[in-house]
Write an enzyme that holds these catalytic residues in place. Sequence first.
Site, PDB file in Angstrom:
ATOM      1  N   GLY A  28       0.801  -1.222   0.000  1.00  0.00           N
ATOM      2  CA  GLY A  28       0.000   0.000   0.000  1.00  0.00           C
ATOM      3  C   GLY A  28       0.831   1.269   0.000  1.00  0.00           C
ATOM      4  O   GLY A  28       0.293   2.372  -0.046  1.00  0.00           O
TER       5      GLY A  28
ATOM      6  N   GLY B 184       2.771   2.371  -2.324  1.00  0.00           N
ATOM      7  CA  GLY B 184       2.758   3.049  -3.627  1.00  0.00           C
ATOM      8  C   GLY B 184       3.789   2.522  -4.618  1.00  0.00           C
ATOM      9  O   GLY B 184       4.114   3.194  -5.592  1.00  0.00           O
ATOM     10  N   LYS B 185       4.268   1.303  -4.403  1.00  0.00           N
ATOM     11  CA  LYS B 185       5.288   0.740  -5.304  1.00  0.00           C
ATOM     12  C   LYS B 185       4.731   0.598  -6.729  1.00  0.00           C
ATOM     13  O   LYS B 185       5.368   1.013  -7.687  1.00  0.00           O
ATOM     14  CB  LYS B 185       5.776  -0.624  -4.789  1.00  0.00           C
ATOM     15  CG  LYS B 185       6.404  -0.559  -3.408  1.00  0.00           C
ATOM     16  CD  LYS B 185       6.875  -1.909  -2.916  1.00  0.00           C
ATOM     17  CE  LYS B 185       5.762  -2.921  -2.722  1.00  0.00           C
ATOM     18  NZ  LYS B 185       4.814  -2.613  -1.618  1.00  0.00           N
ATOM     19  N   SER B 186       3.538   0.010  -6.842  1.00  0.00           N
ATOM     20  CA  SER B 186       2.958  -0.189  -8.181  1.00  0.00           C
ATOM     21  C   SER B 186       2.705   1.153  -8.855  1.00  0.00           C
ATOM     22  O   SER B 186       2.891   1.292 -10.065  1.00  0.00           O
ATOM     23  CB  SER B 186       1.638  -0.945  -8.109  1.00  0.00           C
ATOM     24  OG  SER B 186       1.735  -2.025  -7.255  1.00  0.00           O
ATOM     25  N   THR B 187       2.278   2.137  -8.066  1.00  0.00           N
ATOM     26  CA  THR B 187       1.987   3.461  -8.630  1.00  0.00           C
ATOM     27  C   THR B 187       3.256   4.070  -9.222  1.00  0.00           C
ATOM     28  O   THR B 187       3.254   4.583 -10.349  1.00  0.00           O
ATOM     29  CB  THR B 187       1.425   4.378  -7.512  1.00  0.00           C
ATOM     30  OG1 THR B 187       0.330   3.706  -6.878  1.00  0.00           O
ATOM     31  CG2 THR B 187       0.977   5.712  -8.052  1.00  0.00           C
TER      32      THR B 187
ATOM     33  N   ARG C 268      -6.535  -9.429  -8.736  1.00  0.00           N
ATOM     34  CA  ARG C 268      -7.462  -8.341  -8.411  1.00  0.00           C
ATOM     35  C   ARG C 268      -8.144  -7.936  -9.713  1.00  0.00           C
ATOM     36  O   ARG C 268      -7.620  -8.213 -10.795  1.00  0.00           O
ATOM     37  CB  ARG C 268      -6.697  -7.133  -7.861  1.00  0.00           C
ATOM     38  CG  ARG C 268      -6.103  -7.379  -6.502  1.00  0.00           C
ATOM     39  CD  ARG C 268      -5.390  -6.129  -5.972  1.00  0.00           C
ATOM     40  NE  ARG C 268      -4.614  -6.458  -4.796  1.00  0.00           N
ATOM     41  CZ  ARG C 268      -3.403  -5.966  -4.522  1.00  0.00           C
ATOM     42  NH1 ARG C 268      -2.838  -5.094  -5.336  1.00  0.00           N
ATOM     43  NH2 ARG C 268      -2.769  -6.316  -3.432  1.00  0.00           N
TER      44      ARG C 268
ATOM     45  N   ARG D  36      -7.491   2.280  -1.392  1.00  0.00           N
ATOM     46  CA  ARG D  36      -7.355   1.496  -2.618  1.00  0.00           C
ATOM     47  C   ARG D  36      -8.587   0.634  -2.843  1.00  0.00           C
ATOM     48  O   ARG D  36      -8.924   0.297  -3.973  1.00  0.00           O
ATOM     49  CB  ARG D  36      -6.090   0.631  -2.521  1.00  0.00           C
ATOM     50  CG  ARG D  36      -5.694   0.006  -3.819  1.00  0.00           C
ATOM     51  CD  ARG D  36      -4.309  -0.608  -3.754  1.00  0.00           C
ATOM     52  NE  ARG D  36      -4.256  -1.731  -2.821  1.00  0.00           N
ATOM     53  CZ  ARG D  36      -3.159  -2.433  -2.579  1.00  0.00           C
ATOM     54  NH1 ARG D  36      -2.038  -2.121  -3.183  1.00  0.00           N
ATOM     55  NH2 ARG D  36      -3.186  -3.441  -1.732  1.00  0.00           N
TER      56      ARG D  36
ATOM     57  N   ARG E 137      -1.856  -6.878   6.524  1.00  0.00           N
ATOM     58  CA  ARG E 137      -0.849  -6.136   5.776  1.00  0.00           C
ATOM     59  C   ARG E 137      -0.146  -5.117   6.670  1.00  0.00           C
ATOM     60  O   ARG E 137       1.058  -4.893   6.545  1.00  0.00           O
ATOM     61  CB  ARG E 137      -1.484  -5.450   4.555  1.00  0.00           C
ATOM     62  CG  ARG E 137      -1.678  -6.394   3.408  1.00  0.00           C
ATOM     63  CD  ARG E 137      -2.623  -5.910   2.336  1.00  0.00           C
ATOM     64  NE  ARG E 137      -2.987  -7.052   1.509  1.00  0.00           N
ATOM     65  CZ  ARG E 137      -2.337  -7.424   0.420  1.00  0.00           C
ATOM     66  NH1 ARG E 137      -1.319  -6.729  -0.023  1.00  0.00           N
ATOM     67  NH2 ARG E 137      -2.714  -8.492  -0.253  1.00  0.00           N
TER      68      ARG E 137
ATOM     69  N   ASN F 214       7.535   8.058  -0.038  1.00  0.00           N
ATOM     70  CA  ASN F 214       6.422   8.395  -0.931  1.00  0.00           C
ATOM     71  C   ASN F 214       5.434   9.284  -0.193  1.00  0.00           C
ATOM     72  O   ASN F 214       4.386   8.841   0.261  1.00  0.00           O
ATOM     73  CB  ASN F 214       5.749   7.121  -1.453  1.00  0.00           C
ATOM     74  CG  ASN F 214       4.700   7.434  -2.515  1.00  0.00           C
ATOM     75  OD1 ASN F 214       4.632   8.552  -3.023  1.00  0.00           O
ATOM     76  ND2 ASN F 214       3.879   6.450  -2.837  1.00  0.00           N
ATOM     77  N   ASP F 215       5.825  10.559  -0.065  1.00  0.00           N
ATOM     78  CA  ASP F 215       4.928  11.541   0.563  1.00  0.00           C
ATOM     79  C   ASP F 215       4.127  12.201  -0.547  1.00  0.00           C
ATOM     80  O   ASP F 215       3.014  11.810  -0.842  1.00  0.00           O
ATOM     81  CB  ASP F 215       5.722  12.545   1.414  1.00  0.00           C
ATOM     82  CG  ASP F 215       7.064  12.947   0.778  1.00  0.00           C
ATOM     83  OD1 ASP F 215       7.232  12.787  -0.449  1.00  0.00           O
ATOM     84  OD2 ASP F 215       7.941  13.423   1.510  1.00  0.00           O
TER      85      ASP F 215
HETATM   86  N1  LIG Z   1       2.169   9.629  -2.787  1.00  0.00           N
HETATM   87  C1  LIG Z   1       0.935   9.167  -2.641  1.00  0.00           C
HETATM   88  N2  LIG Z   1       0.018   9.903  -1.976  1.00  0.00           N
HETATM   89  C2  LIG Z   1      -1.234   9.434  -1.786  1.00  0.00           C
HETATM   90  N3  LIG Z   1      -1.705   8.239  -2.222  1.00  0.00           N
HETATM   91  C3  LIG Z   1      -0.846   7.452  -2.906  1.00  0.00           C
HETATM   92  C4  LIG Z   1       0.520   7.862  -3.138  1.00  0.00           C
HETATM   93  N4  LIG Z   1       1.143   6.857  -3.828  1.00  0.00           N
HETATM   94  C5  LIG Z   1       0.219   5.884  -4.007  1.00  0.00           C
HETATM   95  N5  LIG Z   1      -0.969   6.214  -3.461  1.00  0.00           N
HETATM   96  C6  LIG Z   1      -2.204   5.413  -3.418  1.00  0.00           C
HETATM   97  O1  LIG Z   1      -2.009   4.403  -2.414  1.00  0.00           O
HETATM   98  C7  LIG Z   1      -2.668   3.169  -2.783  1.00  0.00           C
HETATM   99  C8  LIG Z   1      -1.659   2.008  -2.747  1.00  0.00           C
HETATM  100  O2  LIG Z   1      -0.713   2.163  -3.805  1.00  0.00           O
HETATM  101  P1  LIG Z   1      -0.128   0.898  -4.608  1.00  0.00           P
HETATM  102  O3  LIG Z   1      -1.210  -0.042  -4.998  1.00  0.00           O
HETATM  103  O4  LIG Z   1       0.748   1.467  -5.671  1.00  0.00           O
HETATM  104  O5  LIG Z   1       0.762   0.226  -3.444  1.00  0.00           O
HETATM  105  P2  LIG Z   1       1.765  -1.022  -3.488  1.00  0.00           P
HETATM  106  O6  LIG Z   1       2.943  -0.623  -2.657  1.00  0.00           O
HETATM  107  O7  LIG Z   1       2.039  -1.393  -4.891  1.00  0.00           O
HETATM  108  O8  LIG Z   1       0.929  -2.132  -2.744  1.00  0.00           O
HETATM  109  P3  LIG Z   1       1.027  -3.776  -2.870  1.00  0.00           P
HETATM  110  O9  LIG Z   1       2.401  -4.127  -2.387  1.00  0.00           O
HETATM  111  O10 LIG Z   1      -0.062  -4.235  -1.943  1.00  0.00           O
HETATM  112  O11 LIG Z   1       0.756  -4.121  -4.304  1.00  0.00           O
HETATM  113  C9  LIG Z   1      -3.258   3.380  -4.176  1.00  0.00           C
HETATM  114  O12 LIG Z   1      -4.648   3.653  -4.046  1.00  0.00           O
HETATM  115  C10 LIG Z   1      -2.486   4.602  -4.707  1.00  0.00           C
HETATM  116  O13 LIG Z   1      -3.251   5.348  -5.640  1.00  0.00           O
END
Ligand SMILES: Nc1ncnc2c1ncn2[C@@H]1O[C@H](COP(=O)(O)OP(=O)(O)OP(=O)(O)O)[C@@H](O)[C@H]1O
Length: 204
Positions: free
Chosen positions: A18, A20-23, A48, A141, A152, A175-176
């Site tokens: 969560g 934001g790695k995928s983002t 998903r 998410r 998690r 990731n702020d």
């Molecule tokens: N800098 C940010 N500020 C606010 N929200 C964010 C930021 N980066 C990502 N998000 C949001 O946070 C949520 C989780 O992001 P993401 O799915 O990319 O996480 P992840 O690290 O890939 O999680 P996982 O390991 O479970 O796949 C998403 O809804 C995304 O849009």
Amino acid sequence: MSPLPDFLRPLVLSGPSGVGKSTLLQRLFKDYPDKFGFSVSHTTRAPRPGEQDGKQYHFVTHEKFLALIQESAFIESAEFSGNFYGTSIQTVKEIQEKGQRCILDIEAQGVRQIKATDLNPVYCFISPPSLTALRERLRGRGTETETSIQKRLDTALKEIQYAKEPRVHDLVVVNDDLDRAYHLFKQIALGENVGGDKLPPLDD
Ligand SMILES: Nc1ncnc2c1ncn2[C@@H]1O[C@H](COP(=O)(O)OP(=O)(O)OP(=O)(O)O)[C@@H](O)[C@H]1O
């Protein structure tokens, strides 16, 4: 022997679910469609909505996953939140053969295992600005049940504890603000010589 330029070394991304790695990765692959290859992991978790087999993950059954472990097909594999995940040696090889920088998205147990191999990657930890922000992102998410969110978050605390140990990661990206975090992450991915962020205390 001079050390390899960072761009030629695989990049291991880790950080709590969560964060934001995928983002960050989606933005990178959109900006640079040919430079990077994502090491698509094998997993036993259910897809998903919108996820495609072979794209985000190779979705396999428990039986198939165990057979692959038997064949020593994985560089690392781990159980996370009740599901198995693994990186196959073949996947990494294919990316490197294409001349692309291989990016791996891996949780803490996998990072430990990779440290015992000769992969020689750059380790980059994606950190949330705070635990409160992480909780809100996981809820926002909308892909997890409340039980899964709790699981998690428990795992996230362990990931963060591990990240606090010295020399586990080469670089940290907090990731702020997404644009700021992405700018730094992009520089790291391109192999530019930048210092990362400081790991926040994360004790809120
Ligand atoms: N800098 C940010 N500020 C606010 N929200 C964010 C930021 N980066 C990502 N998000 C949001 O946070 C949520 C989780 O992001 P993401 O799915 O990319 O996480 P992840 O690290 O890939 O999680 P996982 O390991 O479970 O796949 C998403 O809804 C995304 O849009």
